[in-house]
Motif scaffolding. Sequence first.
Motif, PDB file in Angstrom:
ATOM      1  N   ARG A 158       0.855  -1.196   0.000  1.00  0.00           N
ATOM      2  CA  ARG A 158       0.000   0.000   0.000  1.00  0.00           C
ATOM      3  C   ARG A 158       0.885   1.238   0.000  1.00  0.00           C
ATOM      4  O   ARG A 158       1.776   1.368   0.833  1.00  0.00           O
ATOM      5  CB  ARG A 158      -0.896  -0.022   1.229  1.00  0.00           C
ATOM      6  N   ARG A 174       1.011   5.229   0.461  1.00  0.00           N
ATOM      7  CA  ARG A 174       0.185   6.244   1.121  1.00  0.00           C
ATOM      8  C   ARG A 174       0.805   7.622   0.951  1.00  0.00           C
ATOM      9  O   ARG A 174       2.025   7.752   0.819  1.00  0.00           O
ATOM     10  CB  ARG A 174       0.143   5.991   2.636  1.00  0.00           C
ATOM     11  N   PRO A 185      -4.446   6.199   1.502  1.00  0.00           N
ATOM     12  CA  PRO A 185      -3.977   5.250   0.487  1.00  0.00           C
ATOM     13  C   PRO A 185      -4.069   5.839  -0.922  1.00  0.00           C
ATOM     14  O   PRO A 185      -5.078   6.465  -1.264  1.00  0.00           O
ATOM     15  CB  PRO A 185      -4.910   4.049   0.630  1.00  0.00           C
ATOM     16  N   GLU A 201      -3.025   0.579  -3.998  1.00  0.00           N
ATOM     17  CA  GLU A 201      -2.978  -0.699  -3.277  1.00  0.00           C
ATOM     18  C   GLU A 201      -2.717  -1.806  -4.280  1.00  0.00           C
ATOM     19  O   GLU A 201      -3.274  -1.797  -5.384  1.00  0.00           O
ATOM     20  CB  GLU A 201      -4.292  -0.955  -2.536  1.00  0.00           C
ATOM     21  N   ALA A 229      -7.977   2.682  -2.034  1.00  0.00           N
ATOM     22  CA  ALA A 229      -7.101   3.603  -2.770  1.00  0.00           C
ATOM     23  C   ALA A 229      -7.707   3.910  -4.140  1.00  0.00           C
ATOM     24  O   ALA A 229      -8.403   3.077  -4.714  1.00  0.00           O
ATOM     25  CB  ALA A 229      -5.715   2.974  -2.943  1.00  0.00           C
TER      26      ALA A 229
END
Length: 449
Positions: free
Chosen positions: A336, A338, A343, A346, A386
């Motif tokens: 993931r 970020r 997010p 992913e 995400a």
Amino acid sequence: MSLAALGLALSLAAGAARLAVTPDLARHFPIYIGGFGQNRIAAGVHDELWARCLALDDGWGPVVLCGVDSIGLFLEDVEAIRTQAKRRAPQIRYLLVAALHDHQAPDTMGLWGPAPLVSGIHDGYQAWLLERVALAAAQAVQSLRPARLQLAAVHRPELHSFLHDTRPPVVHDAELIVLRAQDRRGRTIATLVNWANHPEALGSRNTLLTADYPASLYSRLEERLGGVAVFLNGAVGGMQSPLGATVTDPHTGKPAEKDTFRFAQIIGHRVADLAADAVSKAPPVAIDRIEAREREVFVPLANKLYRAASAAGVFKGRKPLHTNGQDLKTLVGLIRFRNQNQPVLEMALVPGELYPELSVGGITRYPGADFPDAPEEPAIKKAMSAPFRMLVGLANDEIGYILPRAEWDEQPPWLQNAPKRWYGEVNSVGSEAAPVIVKQVVDLIRGVE
Ligand SMILES: [Zn+2]
């Protein structure tokens, strides 16, 4: 320095490397080609096979993503690659190795040897291949430099036209996701593409080693953007294949002839062009944290053919059963990306050929199913939050097809009253694979311990 200032100072770094992993047929002989039928001996090389790696470091250690032009690599091979890569680059935090499921590459699983129950693995090639993948991963890490990222997603009907799904329901996970890393002067370090389609455009009679459509995907992406092209295949199960697709040749306006290098090239070039067009226009994305997690999973092994192959030594000691004699150990994972805790991207890591219903939804109940009351597994991409979502198939292992349990059909009558059995179950470890694997992936996404 304040923590915020320290955070800004720690910029993202990216590095990439590609190494050919084509066998030397003078030294590695015979090479049986994996996928389709047995005893397909490689007569020559059309284009190079590759290990292609992108390393990304958020300041907490490199996360390395490698795609390999191989039919499949088992967990034991991936473990050997990880050990060798860490010997060369001990700072590696996480290494993903995903075979692209190339059906025109050496048999690295053992299933396509000279005869049933005779392994097709060439030990010398296999050992060399693992070293080369490890070396490519280490070289990607050694070339890390400050970078900025762009992300793009392409949804177009055209992407579906390259896929022919031979089993109901017709579901594709045909979204193309593109990640580009550029250095501070705007030069491309790497472009990573995630799409889902079997690299088997050359068909079952070809005897020349080739990366199949990814060969043209790599060359066109690198010609247009520079840097290293990396491909990670997606949910290729049930059957996501170019074999039955009608692909128009832009030079003639007519359908390209099946099972030809031209057929494969049209797909590779077009996917690369769509990826390059989209990512060139994409704004930069900020990433301040890359999280990589994985879990061991034990899947009940029900497939008798699989057990017979294992007992006959087809896998050459790989794929040992768990000490309980019933289960196969495999891995699932989640990467993931970020920014400020949100997010951005992913990546679900799935150890085989996932049916796309398990990625994007669309499980369908037909009369004839063996487990009509089986609960529906959640769709992995739908569980993500995400804006950019990748699913990587054959991630760190290849356990075969992963079918929704409600669509499992080993006993007649066949789904939709078909006159013969559907293809899929024969290449699956069993009906319990999907419930176990999907649950563990979704738990990782949702943060369930
Ligand atoms: Zn397959």
